[in-house]
Structures are given as C-alpha cells and as structure tokens.
Design an enzyme around this catalytic site. Structure first.
Site, PDB file in Angstrom:
ATOM      1  N   ASP A 193      42.681  62.454  -6.703  1.00 45.65           N
ATOM      2  CA  ASP A 193      43.872  63.236  -7.075  1.00 45.65           C
ATOM      3  C   ASP A 193      44.808  62.461  -7.990  1.00 45.65           C
ATOM      4  O   ASP A 193      45.568  63.051  -8.761  1.00 45.65           O
ATOM      5  CB  ASP A 193      44.628  63.688  -5.830  1.00 45.65           C
ATOM      6  CG  ASP A 193      43.937  64.895  -5.231  1.00 45.65           C
ATOM      7  OD1 ASP A 193      42.938  64.699  -4.524  1.00 45.65           O
ATOM      8  OD2 ASP A 193      44.376  66.030  -5.513  1.00 45.65           O
ATOM      9  N   LYS A 251      41.564  63.029  -0.847  1.00 45.60           N
ATOM     10  CA  LYS A 251      41.693  63.735   0.436  1.00 45.60           C
ATOM     11  C   LYS A 251      41.733  62.774   1.618  1.00 45.60           C
ATOM     12  O   LYS A 251      40.965  61.813   1.664  1.00 45.60           O
ATOM     13  CB  LYS A 251      40.521  64.717   0.565  1.00 45.60           C
ATOM     14  CG  LYS A 251      40.457  65.513   1.839  1.00 45.60           C
ATOM     15  CD  LYS A 251      41.724  66.276   2.144  1.00 45.60           C
ATOM     16  CE  LYS A 251      42.142  67.214   1.036  1.00 45.60           C
ATOM     17  NZ  LYS A 251      43.552  67.706   1.196  1.00 45.60           N
TER      18      LYS A 251
END
Ligand code: MRU
Length: 334
Positions: A233, A244
């Site tokens: 991310d 995650k």
C-alpha cells in the site's frame, strides 16, 4: 480476467467487492461523492484500484462545473479523506489536480472530456505496469521448474486497474508453466484472500488452497512454501512496506524459515517523501469488520477490538521489491 472497474461513456461501474464471491453486482458511480463512498466502504479496494477509481472520481467531480481553486480543493479533500494508507490514492488525485491546471480557461464540458480521458490513461497505465511487474518477477524464479507460493490479502486484478501485482507475478509464473500450488491466506478480518483471491484464482483455473492465516508457519516448517508474494500500500524510500495486516507476521516467519518474501508494486506505490516506515499512517477500520462475520457477531463486546488495516514490514525482511521499473534488492535505492 475479471476487472474491478467498467468504464462507461462518462461514468464508471465498480464490481461490488463486498458481495464477492457469491454475488457479482456492478455499482454505478457518477460523481466524486459516489466515488468517495465506494472507496471508504470498500466496494473497491486495493491500493492501485483505489488510485484509478479516484482519478475517475476527480474527473466526475467536474462533469458540469467549471473547476476553480475552491472546488478543486473540495474534491481533492473529499477523495483523500477516504483511506489514508494507500499512497496510490494521493498519487492519482495529485496527478489529476496537476493535469486540471492545464485545462484552466477551457469550456467545462471539454475540460471534463479531457479529465475523463486522462483517468482512462492512468487506468491503462496501471494495467500495463502490472503486466511488466509480472514479467520482471519471473527473473526471481529460475532455480526450479515448479514453485509453490503463498500470498496474503488480494493483490490481484480486483485490487488494481487489471492483472494485479502479487497475483500478476503469480499469473506470469502460471503462464510460464512454473506454478505449482498457490496457498491463499484467508486474511482476517475482512477475508480478502478467501473471498477475492480465491475467486480470481478459481476463474483463472489456477491450483490453490485457502488456509487460515495462522497456518503459514506450519506449512513453511514442512518445506511447502518456496516464496511468499504480496502487494503493498505504501513503500518508504528505504523499502519499509505497509501492506495488509499480517504481512509483517509472514515476513518474520519467512526470515525464520529462510523463505524469500517478495513485494510487488508499481512506481505509484513508492512514497519518495518519507524516509522510512515510521512515517506511514496506518488506517484504523471500524470495529464491526473484526467483531462480526457476515451477519453474526463473534465477540461479546464489539467495542473491545482493535482493527488496524495494515502493518509495516521492515525493509531488511524483504528479499526483493518487484516494480514496473525493475527488481530491487535490499538495501533499497529506488
Ligand atoms: O484493505 P485493502 O483490501 O484495500 O488492502 C489491500 C492490500 O493490502 C493489498 O495487498 C495492497 O493494496 C496491494 S493491492 C495490489
């Protein structure tokens, strides 16, 4: 290959990822407000897919209105307020803001057409970058004829403009005839692995098994995992990587069992403004995502949970970061 965004003449449709794998429902998105809500609620999710969707959302914010500095700021803030960790969102919105500056003085409908086309270009570029990542990633798999890999969350076609990052590498391995089994972490609490990655692999006809997250150590100990491949991310300048929640657990297990951890991400996931992972803002998600499974409450007091959506894996635990600009190794200098 199923894609999460369907482009219409002047709007988009999103495959509702909250309802997969049992229901395939497309949600019409026509405004910046619709876009922000879909990103916040995770109708669309995955860092690159959020970025691409936000690019369309920005364009749709100016379908009938002339953009002035006040409205640009309002739409920008609205989109950026949705999810804080994925840097692709910031990249895409900032890119559209800069692009819009070149349209000042143009008629509103013409400016909208150009903004919407630019969002389409960002979308196509993301898909192409993922295919390139897949090709570069193959260079890491030259010792054996077949590899069993583990992946976490969903970093596939559904999480991107198309094809996927981590799953893109896995698709490339499959296309090269070098893929054995894919172990899919179910990915508590929101089950992106069980619901979405398994759904994609099923459609692609790839051999997979869903496992609960706490099974990875045992499989590694049995020598059943040749590599772990995940998406990202946000990647700091030194290679520290937010992904995650649970990715860091896997990184520690990989280090202990001498299994390589590979991160796959396009250049839009690199945050060149932060030196290391300590500067990454981790999103806290609503308690119900952890306290409930479907319509069933599974903890006595839903307020007594903590639900960070991501964790940060230190760069030295990552064997390689595969980008569309090539494969990088620790110590990272992008
Ligand atoms: O909360 P999500 O489902 O948006 O989280 C997604 C992930 O963590 C992915 O691994 C990451 O965004 C990379 S997607 C190519």
């Amino acid at each position: 290959m199923i894609e999460p965004i369907r482009v219409k003449a002047d709007s988009i449709e999103l495959l509702n990822q909250l309802l997969l794998p049992t229901t395939e429902e497309w949600v019409l998105i026509q405004t910046a407000e619709d876009t922000a809500e879909a990103i916040r609620n995770m109708v669309v999710r995955g860092a690159p897919a959020i970025g691409v969707t936000a690019a369309y959302g920005f364009a749709m914010g100016f379908r009938n209105t002339v953009a002035d500095s006040e409205s640009v700021l309002r739409v920008k803030k609205l989109l950026l307020s949705t999810r804080p960790t994925a840097v692709n969102l910031h990249w895409a919105v900032e890119h559209m803001v800069q692009f819009q500056k070149g349209l000042i003085g143009q008629d509103a409908s013409l400016a909208f057409i150009r903004l919407f086309s630019e969002a389409k270009r960002v979308h196509d570029e993301d898909r192409q970058m993922n295919q390139t990542i897949g090709r570069y990633g193959l260079d890491l798999f030259t010792d054996k004829c077949s590899y069993d890999v583990l992946t976490h969350c969903n970093a596939g076609s559904l999480a991107t403009g198309g094809y996927g990052t981590a799953l893109g590498m896995i698709y490339s391995l499959h296309e090269a005839g070098k893929l054995g089994m894919v172990f899919v972490d179910e990915t508590r609490p929101y089950l992106q692995g069980a619901r979405l990655t398994a759904y994609e692999l099923e459609k692609a006809g790839i051999n997979y098994r869903v496992i609960c997250d706490n099974m990875a150590a045992s499989l590694m100990r049995q020598g059943k995992i040749d590599a772990v491949i995940t998406g990202a991310d946000r990647i700091a300048k030194n290679g520290d990587t937010a992904n995650k929640i649970g990715t860091y657990n896997l990184a520690v297990l990989c280090s202990f069992h001498n299994v390589p951890l590979y991160i796959a991400a396009p250049y839009t996931t690199l945050d060149r403004n932060i030196a290391d992972g300590s500067e990454i803002v981790i999103e806290d998600r609503p308690a119900h995502e952890l306290a409930w499974i479907g319509d069933r409450q599974i903890v006595p007091d839903p307020e007594k949970v903590i639900n960070p959506s991501f964790d940060v894996t230190p760069a030295n635990l990552i064997k390689a970061i595969v980008t569309n600009e090539g494969v990088f190794f620790h110590p990272y200098r992008f």
